[in-house]
Design an enzyme around this catalytic site. Sequence first.
Site, PDB file in Angstrom:
ATOM      1  N   LYS A 205      11.335  -7.223  -1.595  1.00 35.18           N
ATOM      2  CA  LYS A 205      10.679  -8.536  -1.451  1.00 35.18           C
ATOM      3  C   LYS A 205       9.955  -8.918  -2.745  1.00 35.18           C
ATOM      4  O   LYS A 205      10.159  -9.994  -3.279  1.00 35.18           O
ATOM      5  CB  LYS A 205       9.691  -8.494  -0.271  1.00 35.18           C
ATOM      6  CG  LYS A 205      10.385  -8.311   1.079  1.00 35.18           C
ATOM      7  CD  LYS A 205       9.421  -8.375   2.236  1.00 35.18           C
ATOM      8  CE  LYS A 205       8.460  -7.224   2.273  1.00 35.18           C
ATOM      9  NZ  LYS A 205       9.072  -5.901   2.489  1.00 35.18           N
ATOM     10  N   ASP A 225      18.427  -0.942  -7.696  1.00 30.02           N
ATOM     11  CA  ASP A 225      17.931  -0.648  -6.346  1.00 30.02           C
ATOM     12  C   ASP A 225      19.111  -0.079  -5.564  1.00 30.02           C
ATOM     13  O   ASP A 225      20.077  -0.783  -5.272  1.00 30.02           O
ATOM     14  CB  ASP A 225      17.415  -1.936  -5.679  1.00 30.02           C
ATOM     15  CG  ASP A 225      16.739  -1.663  -4.332  1.00 30.02           C
ATOM     16  OD1 ASP A 225      17.171  -0.730  -3.618  1.00 30.02           O
ATOM     17  OD2 ASP A 225      15.790  -2.392  -4.007  1.00 30.02           O
ATOM     18  N   VAL A 284       3.306  -2.684 -10.730  1.00 33.58           N
ATOM     19  CA  VAL A 284       2.483  -3.242  -9.647  1.00 33.58           C
ATOM     20  C   VAL A 284       2.885  -2.539  -8.348  1.00 33.58           C
ATOM     21  O   VAL A 284       2.546  -2.984  -7.262  1.00 33.58           O
ATOM     22  CB  VAL A 284       2.688  -4.776  -9.539  1.00 33.58           C
ATOM     23  CG1 VAL A 284       1.712  -5.418  -8.560  1.00 33.58           C
ATOM     24  CG2 VAL A 284       2.500  -5.431 -10.885  1.00 33.58           C
ATOM     25  N   ALA A 285       3.656  -1.437  -8.463  1.00 33.55           N
ATOM     26  CA  ALA A 285       4.137  -0.754  -7.251  1.00 33.55           C
ATOM     27  C   ALA A 285       3.154   0.339  -6.832  1.00 33.55           C
ATOM     28  O   ALA A 285       2.198   0.083  -6.103  1.00 33.55           O
ATOM     29  CB  ALA A 285       5.537  -0.203  -7.488  1.00 33.55           C
ATOM     30  N   ARG A 286       3.362   1.535  -7.341  1.00 32.02           N
ATOM     31  CA  ARG A 286       2.454   2.649  -7.067  1.00 32.02           C
ATOM     32  C   ARG A 286       2.355   3.516  -8.311  1.00 32.02           C
ATOM     33  O   ARG A 286       3.376   3.796  -8.970  1.00 32.02           O
ATOM     34  CB  ARG A 286       2.983   3.518  -5.907  1.00 32.02           C
ATOM     35  CG  ARG A 286       2.739   2.925  -4.522  1.00 32.02           C
ATOM     36  CD  ARG A 286       1.234   2.861  -4.200  1.00 32.02           C
ATOM     37  NE  ARG A 286       0.953   2.223  -2.927  1.00 32.02           N
ATOM     38  CZ  ARG A 286       0.727   0.927  -2.748  1.00 32.02           C
ATOM     39  NH1 ARG A 286       0.760   0.092  -3.789  1.00 32.02           N
ATOM     40  NH2 ARG A 286       0.454   0.444  -1.555  1.00 32.02           N
ATOM     41  N   GLU A 315      -6.730   6.674  -7.536  1.00 28.36           N
ATOM     42  CA  GLU A 315      -7.460   5.402  -7.593  1.00 28.36           C
ATOM     43  C   GLU A 315      -8.860   5.575  -7.028  1.00 28.36           C
ATOM     44  O   GLU A 315      -8.989   6.081  -5.908  1.00 28.36           O
ATOM     45  CB  GLU A 315      -6.680   4.325  -6.827  1.00 28.36           C
ATOM     46  CG  GLU A 315      -5.373   3.985  -7.539  1.00 28.36           C
ATOM     47  CD  GLU A 315      -4.610   2.827  -6.899  1.00 28.36           C
ATOM     48  OE1 GLU A 315      -5.070   2.277  -5.881  1.00 28.36           O
ATOM     49  OE2 GLU A 315      -3.549   2.487  -7.425  1.00 28.36           O
ATOM     50  N   HIS A 334      -5.862  -2.383  -9.004  1.00 24.03           N
ATOM     51  CA  HIS A 334      -5.038  -2.574  -7.802  1.00 24.03           C
ATOM     52  C   HIS A 334      -5.320  -3.945  -7.167  1.00 24.03           C
ATOM     53  O   HIS A 334      -5.760  -4.051  -6.023  1.00 24.03           O
ATOM     54  CB  HIS A 334      -5.288  -1.436  -6.795  1.00 24.03           C
ATOM     55  CG  HIS A 334      -4.157  -1.270  -5.818  1.00 24.03           C
ATOM     56  ND1 HIS A 334      -3.793  -0.058  -5.306  1.00 24.03           N
ATOM     57  CD2 HIS A 334      -3.320  -2.170  -5.248  1.00 24.03           C
ATOM     58  CE1 HIS A 334      -2.781  -0.211  -4.464  1.00 24.03           C
ATOM     59  NE2 HIS A 334      -2.478  -1.504  -4.414  1.00 24.03           N
TER      60      HIS A 334
HETATM   61  N1  NAI Z   1      -0.170  -3.656  -6.307  1.00 21.82           N
HETATM   62  C1  NAI Z   1      -0.287  -4.174  -5.119  1.00 21.82           C
HETATM   63  O1  NAI Z   1      -1.352  -4.617  -4.715  1.00 21.82           O
HETATM   64  C2  NAI Z   1       0.908  -4.260  -4.248  1.00 21.82           C
HETATM   65  C3  NAI Z   1       1.867  -3.314  -4.340  1.00 21.82           C
HETATM   66  N2  NAI Z   1       2.956  -3.380  -3.542  1.00 21.82           N
HETATM   67  C4  NAI Z   1       3.939  -2.332  -3.691  1.00 21.82           C
HETATM   68  O2  NAI Z   1       5.124  -2.886  -4.202  1.00 21.82           O
HETATM   69  C5  NAI Z   1       6.216  -2.132  -3.753  1.00 21.82           C
HETATM   70  C6  NAI Z   1       7.307  -3.055  -3.229  1.00 21.82           C
HETATM   71  O3  NAI Z   1       6.849  -3.809  -2.139  1.00 21.82           O
HETATM   72  P1  NAI Z   1       7.879  -4.741  -1.345  1.00 21.82           P
HETATM   73  O4  NAI Z   1       8.754  -5.438  -2.289  1.00 21.82           O
HETATM   74  O5  NAI Z   1       7.086  -5.525  -0.396  1.00 21.82           O
HETATM   75  O6  NAI Z   1       8.695  -3.641  -0.563  1.00 21.82           O
HETATM   76  P2  NAI Z   1      10.231  -3.720  -0.135  1.00 21.82           P
HETATM   77  O7  NAI Z   1      10.407  -2.656   0.841  1.00 21.82           O
HETATM   78  O8  NAI Z   1      10.586  -5.104   0.247  1.00 21.82           O
HETATM   79  O9  NAI Z   1      11.010  -3.359  -1.468  1.00 21.82           O
HETATM   80  C7  NAI Z   1      11.084  -2.089  -1.995  1.00 21.82           C
HETATM   81  C8  NAI Z   1      12.470  -1.917  -2.589  1.00 21.82           C
HETATM   82  O10 NAI Z   1      12.512  -0.690  -3.287  1.00 21.82           O
HETATM   83  C9  NAI Z   1      13.807  -0.173  -3.120  1.00 21.82           C
HETATM   84  N3  NAI Z   1      13.882   1.225  -3.458  1.00 21.82           N
HETATM   85  C10 NAI Z   1      13.686   2.301  -2.662  1.00 21.82           C
HETATM   86  N4  NAI Z   1      13.909   3.426  -3.347  1.00 21.82           N
HETATM   87  C11 NAI Z   1      14.256   3.050  -4.597  1.00 21.82           C
HETATM   88  C12 NAI Z   1      14.617   3.763  -5.774  1.00 21.82           C
HETATM   89  N5  NAI Z   1      14.671   5.085  -5.784  1.00 21.82           N
HETATM   90  N6  NAI Z   1      14.913   3.054  -6.871  1.00 21.82           N
HETATM   91  C13 NAI Z   1      14.869   1.730  -6.860  1.00 21.82           C
HETATM   92  N7  NAI Z   1      14.558   0.988  -5.780  1.00 21.82           N
HETATM   93  C14 NAI Z   1      14.235   1.660  -4.667  1.00 21.82           C
HETATM   94  C15 NAI Z   1      14.127  -0.477  -1.677  1.00 21.82           C
HETATM   95  O11 NAI Z   1      15.520  -0.450  -1.463  1.00 21.82           O
HETATM   96  C16 NAI Z   1      13.559  -1.863  -1.519  1.00 21.82           C
HETATM   97  O12 NAI Z   1      14.542  -2.852  -1.761  1.00 21.82           O
HETATM   98  C17 NAI Z   1       5.658  -1.159  -2.729  1.00 21.82           C
HETATM   99  O13 NAI Z   1       5.431   0.084  -3.339  1.00 21.82           O
HETATM  100  C18 NAI Z   1       4.350  -1.739  -2.375  1.00 21.82           C
HETATM  101  O14 NAI Z   1       3.463  -0.797  -1.902  1.00 21.82           O
HETATM  102  C19 NAI Z   1       3.157  -4.392  -2.665  1.00 21.82           C
HETATM  103  C20 NAI Z   1       2.219  -5.363  -2.522  1.00 21.82           C
HETATM  104  C21 NAI Z   1       0.997  -5.363  -3.289  1.00 21.82           C
HETATM  105  O1  HPV Z   2       0.368  -3.883   0.069  1.00 21.26           O
HETATM  106  C1  HPV Z   2       0.389  -2.985  -0.783  1.00 21.26           C
HETATM  107  O2  HPV Z   2       1.269  -2.130  -0.861  1.00 21.26           O
HETATM  108  C2  HPV Z   2      -0.693  -2.905  -1.734  1.00 21.26           C
HETATM  109  O3  HPV Z   2      -0.610  -2.108  -2.624  1.00 21.26           O
HETATM  110  C3  HPV Z   2      -1.876  -3.718  -1.534  1.00 21.26           C
HETATM  111  O4  HPV Z   2      -2.941  -2.810  -1.441  1.00 21.26           O
HETATM  112  P1  HPV Z   2      -4.366  -3.291  -0.904  1.00 21.26           P
HETATM  113  O5  HPV Z   2      -4.166  -3.745   0.508  1.00 21.26           O
HETATM  114  O6  HPV Z   2      -4.795  -4.398  -1.771  1.00 21.26           O
HETATM  115  O7  HPV Z   2      -5.238  -2.086  -0.990  1.00 21.26           O
END
Ligand code: NAI
Ligand code: HPV
Length: 598
Positions: A205, A225, A284-286, A315, A334
Amino acid sequence: MVTTSSLNLVFTPTKPTSLSWKHSFPSPFTTANCTRRQNRKAYRFVVFATVLADPKPTVLVAEKLGKAGLELLKTFANVDCSYNLSPEELCTKISLCDALIVRSGTKVTREVFERSGGRLKVVGRAGVGIDNVDLSAATEHGCLVVNAPTANTIAAAEHGIALLTAMARNIAQADASIKAGKWQRSKYIGVSLVGKTLAVIGFGKVGSEVARRAKGLGMHVIAHDPYAPADRARAIGVDLLTFEEAISIADFISLHMPLTPATSKIFNDQAFSRMKKGVRIVNVARGGVIDEEALVRALDSGIVAQAALDVFTEEPPPKDSRLVLHENVTVTPHLGASTTEAQEGVAIEVAEAVIGALKGELAATAVNAPMVPAEVLTELAPFVTLSEKLGRLAVQLVAGGSGVQSVKVTYASARGPDDLDTRLLRAMITKGLIEPITSVFINLVNADFTAKQRGLRITEERFLLDGSPENPLEFIQVQIANVESKFATAISDSGEIKVEGRVKEGKPHLTKVGSFSVDVSMEGSLILCRQVDQPGMIGSVGNILGEENVNVSFMSVGRIAPRKQAVMIIGVDKEPSKEALKRIGEIPAIEEFVFLKL
Ligand SMILES: NC(=O)C1=CN([C@@H]2O[C@H](COP(=O)(O)OP(=O)(O)OC[C@H]3O[C@@H](n4cnc5c(N)ncnc54)[C@H](O)[C@@H]3O)[C@@H](O)[C@H]2O)C=CC1
Ligand SMILES: O=C(O)C(=O)COP(=O)(O)O
């Protein structure tokens, strides 16, 4: 034939007729419509409703949650907002809570589930990543975990783009410099984005929204991906490549995959060594997807020219972190999901899911339980009830002391395996098999795990029928192998306890016991008798029950042939006394009998 679950331990029924339910279920499941929200299919989900002793459940909100979500929760529950709890404080509080809501800052460990004493029914993650929740422990404890997967997507994507552009133009460094009284125009010459190649790693997403926006900035976008559908990438004009290809041709790399054992430290020395010299990285992932020490080495050597990081392995990161303090690194604490809009959105999304789960619905956003589409659920509903009752009935036929290890479930259907999802039915059979003989509470979350833990090996078979696939199932058979029965008649010709049921006019019916065909509605309690077929039997048993004031709801006789053996099934509204059951057993023509509760 489809066979699943091959688990090989042992469990022994200790109290086969005990029906002390730890949780009661007003109906075996309830349904509810999953509402609104873009990108979400309108699923309706099943669930095992728990009747809560307190009219209002208690929800512990352990991190700051948007106001609208809190208000919503308060309409249904007592809400305890306790932020910044220590791990010990959380473990202490949790035994008083039915639900827990967290963001990324709270570690929901195995100890939290253990210390909840079985009360915690749902953990709501107000965001996407659930790497801070011990999912295995949640599942083992029958605790549903839900997240809020859609409401912060745009916020995270926008933050990724903000970091990308800020990094390319040294915004943070220049800002700090000017505030320190300097005016360093030549030091902060940046790089342009247009025409550069951006590799999006994790095309879910957030990744795809970043890709869309980067294309708007004139970048050439590629992605890696392993699970993303190529047509979705094509629709956005993005080529999906292997990991090695993507990282080796990119000028910029943006990370958007979850932290899993497979992605942990996937950006390590080896990966950095394959990159173009001068590559720039946004995360911005982990934090854990990058080996942070390797990144420092890559920054020092110039392989990585710059990095912009919103997330860290630890963190907050240590104050003396070389990575954070590196002059070519831009950091934020974060903040990806931290917009007013996203926080209101995730709060509502998670509050709805938690309330739904507490009401007995399985949210569309469940991360540790199968999701069952509404239409499937609607048509399987009567078979779900049938499944549980067959399980309950079969296990009560087992003679005490015989270990139940192996159960075979046969689904007779005109539908192919792909058109019949039996996970729900298997879970309910498991529930029926285990709950009467233990104090364990079984639901869709923990059914398979509990069966495995208790040594119950459940195999499933399909019996493909000719005919119309209109009806999902003709009948379900449950067979328990290698056990003795307290009602020998229930042992089929092939040596297993066998019961079979069908749905008739929406109601579960018992249609076979052992090799005898019968037909009774599966309600209340049953007395099963094997007798020599002769006149007056129904009257004899009926009289004994009448004298005891036990109301008979129905009687049915299935026989091999006139005047030979027959099985009589009597439905009763309440349990007859031991004395009455003894008198029934003493009727000369009755060869054996058993009393069962459904
Ligand atoms: N920094 C922040 O505040 C935020 C961080 N995130 C993080 O962003 C990341 C993505 O979130 P979304 O897009 O909502 O999740 P999502 O589940 O929609 O997308 C994740 C994608 O990663 C793919 N994936 C899984 N293993 C993989 C690999 N080995 N190599 C490449 N791709 C792989 C999956 O197939 C999926 O399409 C998550 O780790 C989430 O926690 C999300 C929202 C806010
Ligand atoms: O939704 C995620 O994966 C995030 O990383 C957002 O984290 P937070 O709810 O802001 O602590």
